[in-house]
Write a protein that holds these residues in place. Structure first.
Motif, short mmCIF file in Angstrom:
data_model
loop_
_atom_site.label_atom_id
_atom_site.label_comp_id
_atom_site.label_asym_id
_atom_site.label_seq_id
_atom_site.Cartn_x
_atom_site.Cartn_y
_atom_site.Cartn_z
N ALA A 13 1.11 -1.20 -0.23
CA ALA A 13 0.50 -0.09 -0.67
C ALA A 13 1.07 1.29 -0.23
O ALA A 13 0.38 2.44 -0.56
N GLN A 14 2.75 0.42 -0.06
CA GLN A 14 3.12 2.49 0.05
C GLN A 14 3.25 2.61 -1.57
O GLN A 14 2.80 2.11 -2.12
N LYS A 15 3.31 4.62 -1.46
CA LYS A 15 2.95 4.67 -2.74
C LYS A 15 3.90 4.65 -3.48
O LYS A 15 5.73 3.78 -2.56
N ALA A 16 4.29 4.63 -4.64
CA ALA A 16 5.08 4.11 -5.54
C ALA A 16 5.32 5.35 -6.79
O ALA A 16 4.30 5.22 -6.88
N PRO A 17 6.16 6.35 -7.32
CA PRO A 17 6.07 6.71 -8.22
C PRO A 17 6.25 6.11 -9.83
O PRO A 17 6.89 4.90 -9.92
N CYS A 18 5.33 6.25 -10.35
CA CYS A 18 5.37 5.57 -11.74
C CYS A 18 5.15 6.79 -12.93
O CYS A 18 4.34 7.79 -12.70
N THR A 19 5.31 6.48 -14.18
CA THR A 19 5.15 7.63 -15.09
C THR A 19 4.14 6.52 -16.16
O THR A 19 5.18 5.26 -16.84
N PHE A 20 3.63 7.24 -17.11
CA PHE A 20 2.87 7.29 -17.89
C PHE A 20 3.08 6.64 -19.51
O PHE A 20 3.72 7.85 -19.77
N GLU A 21 3.04 5.85 -19.69
CA GLU A 21 3.62 5.70 -21.21
C GLU A 21 2.73 6.12 -22.62
O GLU A 21 2.80 6.14 -23.63
N LEU A 22 1.10 5.90 -21.53
CA LEU A 22 0.68 6.32 -23.00
C LEU A 22 -0.32 7.04 -22.16
O LEU A 22 -0.96 7.50 -21.00
N ALA A 23 -1.52 7.81 -22.77
CA ALA A 23 -2.35 8.34 -22.65
C ALA A 23 -3.74 7.28 -22.54
O ALA A 23 -3.42 6.42 -22.44
N VAL A 24 -3.88 7.35 -21.38
CA VAL A 24 -5.19 6.38 -20.64
C VAL A 24 -6.47 7.30 -19.85
O VAL A 24 -6.19 7.94 -18.27
N PRO A 25 -7.24 7.79 -20.66
CA PRO A 25 -8.52 8.87 -20.23
C PRO A 25 -9.51 8.47 -19.67
O PRO A 25 -9.44 8.72 -18.40
N GLY A 26 -8.97 6.82 -19.48
CA GLY A 26 -10.35 6.18 -17.99
C GLY A 26 -9.99 6.15 -16.81
O GLY A 26 -10.73 5.77 -16.22
N LEU A 27 -8.71 6.61 -16.93
CA LEU A 27 -8.06 6.41 -15.05
C LEU A 27 -8.24 7.70 -14.48
O LEU A 27 -7.24 8.26 -13.49
N ALA A 28 -8.62 8.38 -15.39
CA ALA A 28 -8.71 10.28 -14.69
C ALA A 28 -9.12 10.52 -13.03
O ALA A 28 -8.33 11.25 -12.68
N PRO A 29 -9.63 9.09 -12.76
CA PRO A 29 -9.67 9.75 -11.15
C PRO A 29 -8.27 9.53 -10.98
O PRO A 29 -8.60 9.57 -8.91
N LEU A 30 -7.53 8.66 -10.99
CA LEU A 30 -6.17 8.80 -10.28
C LEU A 30 -6.20 9.82 -10.22
O LEU A 30 -4.96 9.80 -9.19
N ASN A 31 -5.89 10.92 -11.19
CA ASN A 31 -5.12 12.04 -10.89
C ASN A 31 -6.50 13.43 -10.63
O ASN A 31 -6.17 13.95 -11.66
N THR A 40 2.95 11.63 -17.90
CA THR A 40 1.47 12.05 -16.45
C THR A 40 3.08 10.87 -15.23
O THR A 40 2.87 9.89 -15.28
N LYS A 41 3.57 11.73 -14.07
CA LYS A 41 3.88 10.97 -13.80
C LYS A 41 2.80 10.79 -11.59
O LYS A 41 1.81 12.20 -11.24
N LEU A 42 2.62 10.25 -11.57
CA LEU A 42 2.00 9.89 -10.35
C LEU A 42 2.59 9.27 -9.01
O LEU A 42 3.03 7.91 -9.54
N ASP A 43 2.36 9.16 -7.77
CA ASP A 43 2.67 8.42 -6.71
C ASP A 43 1.55 7.37 -6.58
O ASP A 43 0.37 7.81 -6.37
N LEU A 44 1.02 6.05 -7.05
CA LEU A 44 -0.21 5.01 -6.37
C LEU A 44 0.69 5.14 -5.57
O LEU A 44 1.83 3.23 -5.09
N PRO A 45 -0.40 3.61 -5.12
CA PRO A 45 0.22 2.15 -3.93
C PRO A 45 0.60 1.06 -5.40
O PRO A 45 0.59 1.27 -6.46
N LEU A 46 1.59 0.85 -4.14
CA LEU A 46 2.99 0.20 -4.96
C LEU A 46 2.10 -0.80 -5.44
O LEU A 46 2.36 -1.41 -6.85
#
Length: 185
Positions: A13-31, A40-46
């Motif tokens: 559950a700890q946060k890990a940074p990830c970088t999106f390689e593709l546009a993913v409009p369906g995952l907008a709630p994460l951002n 786009t770079k986001l810190d998401l649960p591992l």
């Protein structure tokens, strides 16, 4: 991750940074509702970052949805500080389950240099030096019971080290009680 292991669940559950390689409009709630574009770079649960890193979209593209990056808790700044003086770093401030996070990163990354660095850090100097201090502090029951400097000390320990402290402290108390009871007999 061990399915029924609370420590593994909390580690993932700890946060890990990830970088999106593709546009993913369906995952907008994460951002926070904003569209997720390429880069786009986001810190998401591992656990989620790992799933996105291994997921590939349908079609001819061989690119994964996102790339998993090394968490700052295991970045060069922290690793250099640990190499210089392992006891000076407050691991809990870096990651609550620091050692578990390092273990998960060893499972996920194949980079030889980083794997060697993490294994060296966890197996040799860092954990051993910190464990010696934990064992020493756990024996000083007066400081522990009165709050003394152990509050500051405990604040810097990750969960694995806290469990080690409690086990050493409880073991020491059990031996003392055993000696007291056997000397009365």
């Amino acid at each position: 991750m061990a399915y029924y292991n609370p420590e593994a669940i909390l580690t993932d559950a700890q946060k890990a940074p990830c970088t999106f390689e593709l546009a993913v409009p369906g995952l907008a709630p994460l951002n926070n509702g904003s569209a997720i574009e390429h880069g786009t770079k986001l810190d998401l649960p591992l656990w989620m970052a790992e799933m996105l890193a291994v997921s590939k979209p349908a079609g001819p593209s061989s690119t994964s949805l996102a790339s998993l990056d090394m968490p700052p808790a295991l970045g060069p700044r922290v690793l250099n500080a640990l190499s210089a003086d392992p006891k000076s770093v407050e691991l809990r401030a870096q990651a609550q389950w620091f050692y578990g996070l390092g273990e998960r990163m060893l499972d996920l990354f194949d980079e030889e240099k980083m794997v060697e660095l993490l294994i060296d850090m966890f197996s040799r100097q860092t954990f051993k030096q910190r464990a010696l201090e934990i064992a020493d502090k756990s024996q000083n029951t007066r400081t522990t019971q009165q709050g003394g400097d152990s509050g500051d000390f405990m604040g810097g320990l990750d969960e694995t080290e806290r469990q080690l402290f409690r086990a050493a402290h409880d073991g020491s108390n059990a031996v003392k009680r055993w000696f007291e009871s056997s000397s009365r007999s």
